[in-house]
Design an enzyme around this catalytic site. Structure first.
Site, PDB file in Angstrom:
ATOM      1  N   ARG A 197      28.332  28.233   3.402  1.00 30.22           N
ATOM      2  CA  ARG A 197      27.130  28.655   4.133  1.00 30.22           C
ATOM      3  C   ARG A 197      25.880  27.922   3.648  1.00 30.22           C
ATOM      4  O   ARG A 197      24.970  27.683   4.434  1.00 30.22           O
ATOM      5  CB  ARG A 197      26.930  30.162   3.979  1.00 30.22           C
ATOM      6  CG  ARG A 197      27.902  30.933   4.830  1.00 30.22           C
ATOM      7  CD  ARG A 197      27.699  32.416   4.715  1.00 30.22           C
ATOM      8  NE  ARG A 197      28.395  33.072   5.809  1.00 30.22           N
ATOM      9  CZ  ARG A 197      28.473  34.379   5.973  1.00 30.22           C
ATOM     10  NH1 ARG A 197      27.888  35.176   5.098  1.00 30.22           N
ATOM     11  NH2 ARG A 197      29.112  34.887   6.985  1.00 30.22           N
TER      12      ARG A 197
ATOM     13  N   GLY B 186      31.379  38.163  11.941  1.00 33.19           N
ATOM     14  CA  GLY B 186      30.982  39.317  12.768  1.00 33.19           C
ATOM     15  C   GLY B 186      30.155  38.886  13.962  1.00 33.19           C
ATOM     16  O   GLY B 186      30.379  39.342  15.090  1.00 33.19           O
TER      17      GLY B 186
ATOM     18  N   LYS C  11      42.153  45.651  11.528  1.00 31.64           N
ATOM     19  CA  LYS C  11      41.848  46.674  12.531  1.00 31.64           C
ATOM     20  C   LYS C  11      41.702  46.106  13.929  1.00 31.64           C
ATOM     21  O   LYS C  11      40.900  45.197  14.150  1.00 31.64           O
ATOM     22  CB  LYS C  11      40.533  47.340  12.157  1.00 31.64           C
ATOM     23  CG  LYS C  11      40.610  48.207  10.931  1.00 31.64           C
ATOM     24  CD  LYS C  11      39.298  48.895  10.792  1.00 31.64           C
ATOM     25  CE  LYS C  11      39.287  49.893   9.663  1.00 31.64           C
ATOM     26  NZ  LYS C  11      37.927  50.385   9.476  1.00 31.64           N
TER      27      LYS C  11
ATOM     28  N   GLY D 241      35.662  35.085   7.500  1.00 27.31           N
ATOM     29  CA  GLY D 241      35.782  34.602   6.122  1.00 27.31           C
ATOM     30  C   GLY D 241      37.224  34.377   5.686  1.00 27.31           C
ATOM     31  O   GLY D 241      37.525  33.397   4.996  1.00 27.31           O
TER      32      GLY D 241
HETATM   33  P1  AMP Z   1      39.760  42.242   9.036  1.00 26.41           P
HETATM   34  O1  AMP Z   1      38.575  42.450   8.147  1.00 26.41           O
HETATM   35  O2  AMP Z   1      39.982  43.335  10.029  1.00 26.41           O
HETATM   36  O3  AMP Z   1      39.797  40.857   9.655  1.00 26.41           O
HETATM   37  O4  AMP Z   1      41.032  42.327   8.083  1.00 26.41           O
HETATM   38  C1  AMP Z   1      41.273  41.443   7.022  1.00 26.41           C
HETATM   39  C2  AMP Z   1      42.205  42.126   6.060  1.00 26.41           C
HETATM   40  O5  AMP Z   1      43.368  42.526   6.733  1.00 26.41           O
HETATM   41  C3  AMP Z   1      42.669  41.248   4.921  1.00 26.41           C
HETATM   42  O6  AMP Z   1      42.093  41.726   3.723  1.00 26.41           O
HETATM   43  C4  AMP Z   1      44.185  41.422   4.917  1.00 26.41           C
HETATM   44  O7  AMP Z   1      44.721  41.656   3.639  1.00 26.41           O
HETATM   45  C5  AMP Z   1      44.384  42.636   5.774  1.00 26.41           C
HETATM   46  N1  AMP Z   1      45.689  42.648   6.418  1.00 26.41           N
HETATM   47  C6  AMP Z   1      46.193  41.748   7.271  1.00 26.41           C
HETATM   48  N2  AMP Z   1      47.450  42.054   7.617  1.00 26.41           N
HETATM   49  C7  AMP Z   1      47.774  43.175   6.951  1.00 26.41           C
HETATM   50  C8  AMP Z   1      48.936  44.001   6.886  1.00 26.41           C
HETATM   51  N3  AMP Z   1      50.045  43.701   7.582  1.00 26.41           N
HETATM   52  N4  AMP Z   1      48.889  45.111   6.095  1.00 26.41           N
HETATM   53  C9  AMP Z   1      47.779  45.408   5.395  1.00 26.41           C
HETATM   54  N5  AMP Z   1      46.646  44.681   5.423  1.00 26.41           N
HETATM   55  C10 AMP Z   1      46.638  43.575   6.193  1.00 26.41           C
END
Ligand code: AMP
Length: 402
Positions: free
Chosen positions: A42, A380, A204, A357
């Site tokens: 950044r 975001g 999520k 990120g």
């Molecule tokens: P987000 O902030 O929603 O993009 O999510 C990123 C996070 O999702 C990362 O820290 C990953 O470790 C987690 N993640 C991705 N796949 C999985 C999974 N199958 N089970 C648990 N955590 C996950």
């Protein structure tokens, strides 16, 4: 905020900056480790704007937030390490002042020589920043005659230095980084060359539902991975064992799948999975196909067959957008799915945009960051832009342009 409107926002080239104090809002919200900058992407991304201003003899006041100090001064969130790092990246003189408003800061800004840079202390040391307080904004505005927003990563926040401050400057515009972000992301929603393939991962689906809905009218294929895929597989009635998913989103996801079918969008879900006992424990793993029993294990990465199929889809695309990891990539044993997506996106010679990120970190680990068309500095903000939402930082500048 229509996309056509955005072209009315003034850019650096439209602003008269010679000899004037230019207040530049940047996004220096970088990860720190042991008091050092751990990833300077950044910071590097703002260098063209700073160099442009210096070459034209502007006196440059640089402001940013860092972390979440919650409205009070907290040395853990000082921008001092960022300033040390910036000094190594530029030959321009860089001064630092331990505050961001007040008479001493005003005097320091007045004392700047043409081409000089003054970095202010963390904006979030004052509660007025996150409250979008006009009084705080007015204090910031005393530090310059021209306002430039180059903080794409903060454009989706209605904070004082991004939003309220615009009303106090006679001349405002966007920096070179913000201009590029807006151009690239506009192209994804406005005129994406087909086939357009979007790859979404992460924890999520609730965070990404608005983006998926908005992309459904534009993409030919959606590739889903990460924990969010388990909400989809649950909606299809599959066993997902102890995998992370969002029970309250199952219905919304079922509805999304119906919409995708109606619109003829190919929505791909993992066909196989790497399972572990726990998301942070790589000691025991096994691979299963979708539809097989997970038992009390949880899915931690897409399996090799899914990775292969997703790579084929990505290879055929002329436009790619990728945001979010395919698994718990922080554990090296569970990072292979995300790594193969990074390699596939980097190998595609067409228009490839990556945001978030986690995805950027993996691209960087693989040494592939410069192989994509655009690495968005605002995870975001890029998602909100692609969801068709109005970004307060751009809305404020648009108001000014009309
Ligand atoms: P987000 O902030 O929603 O993009 O999510 C990123 C996070 O999702 C990362 O820290 C990953 O470790 C987690 N993640 C991705 N796949 C999985 C999974 N199958 N089970 C648990 N955590 C996950």
């Amino acid at each position: 905020m229509s996309l056509q409107d955005l072209s009315r926002i003034r850019t650096l080239r439209d602003l008269d900056v010679a000899g004037r104090r230019v207040f530049v809002r940047v996004d220096f919200n970088v990860p720190l480790q042991d008091g050092q900058v751990a990833d300077d992407t950044r910071i590097r991304a703002t260098l063209p704007t700073l160099a442009y201003l210096a070459e034209r003899g502007a006196r440059i006041v640089v402001a940013s937030h860092l972390g979440r100090p919650k409205g009070k001064a907290d040395p853990r969130y000082s921008l001092a390490p960022v300033v040390d790092h910036l000094r190594r990246l530029t030959s321009q003189p860089v001064a630092f002042i331990g505050d961001c408003v007040g008479p001493a800061v005003e005097r320091a800004s007045q004392a700047l020589a043409p081409g000089g840079i003054l970095v202010l202390e963390n904006l979030r040391f004052y509660p007025g920043e996150e409250k979008d307080d006009p009084e705080f904004a007015a204090q910031l505005a005393r530090l310059g005659e021209v306002y430039v927003n180059d903080a794409f990563g903060a454009a989706h926040r209605a904070h004082a230095s991004v939003h309220a401050v615009v009303d106090f400057f006679p001349a405002c515009g966007i920096g070179l980084l913000m201009e590029r972000e807006v151009q690239v992301l506009s192209r994804l929603v406005q005129a994406p060359e087909s086939p357009f393939v979007a790859v979404l991962g992460g924890a999520k689906i609730s965070d990404k539902l608005p983006v998926v809905r908005n992309l459904l009218g534009r993409v030919q294929a959606l590739l889903i991975g990460g924990a969010m895929s388990y909400t989809f597989l649950k909606a299809q009635g599959h066993d997902i064992g102890a995998s992370l998913y969002e029970p309250d989103q199952v219905e919304a996801v079922a509805d999304l799948m119906a919409q995708a079918r109606q619109r003829g969008v190919a929505l791909h879900l993992p066909v196989d999975h790497v399972l572990a006992r726990r998301p942070d424990d790589p000691t025991e793993t096994r691979t299963v196909r979708t539809g097989e029993a997970f038992g009390d294990w949880c899915g931690v990465d897409i399996g090799p067959e899914t990775a292969r199929r997703y790579a084929v889809e990505i290879a055929t695309a002329r436009t790619v957008f990728w945001n979010g990891p395919m698994g718990v990539y922080e554990v090296p044993a569970f990072a292979e799915g995300t790594r193969s997506i990074a390699r596939a996106v980097a190998a595609n010679p067409h228009f490839t945009v990556v945001g978030g990120g986690d995805s950027l970190a993996v691209l960087q680990q693989e040494g592939l960051l410069d192989r994509v068309t655009h690495a968005s500095t605002g995870g975001g903000a890029s998602l909100e832009f692609l969801a068709g939402l109005e970004l307060p930082g751009l809305v404020a500048l648009l108001r000014k342009a009309s």
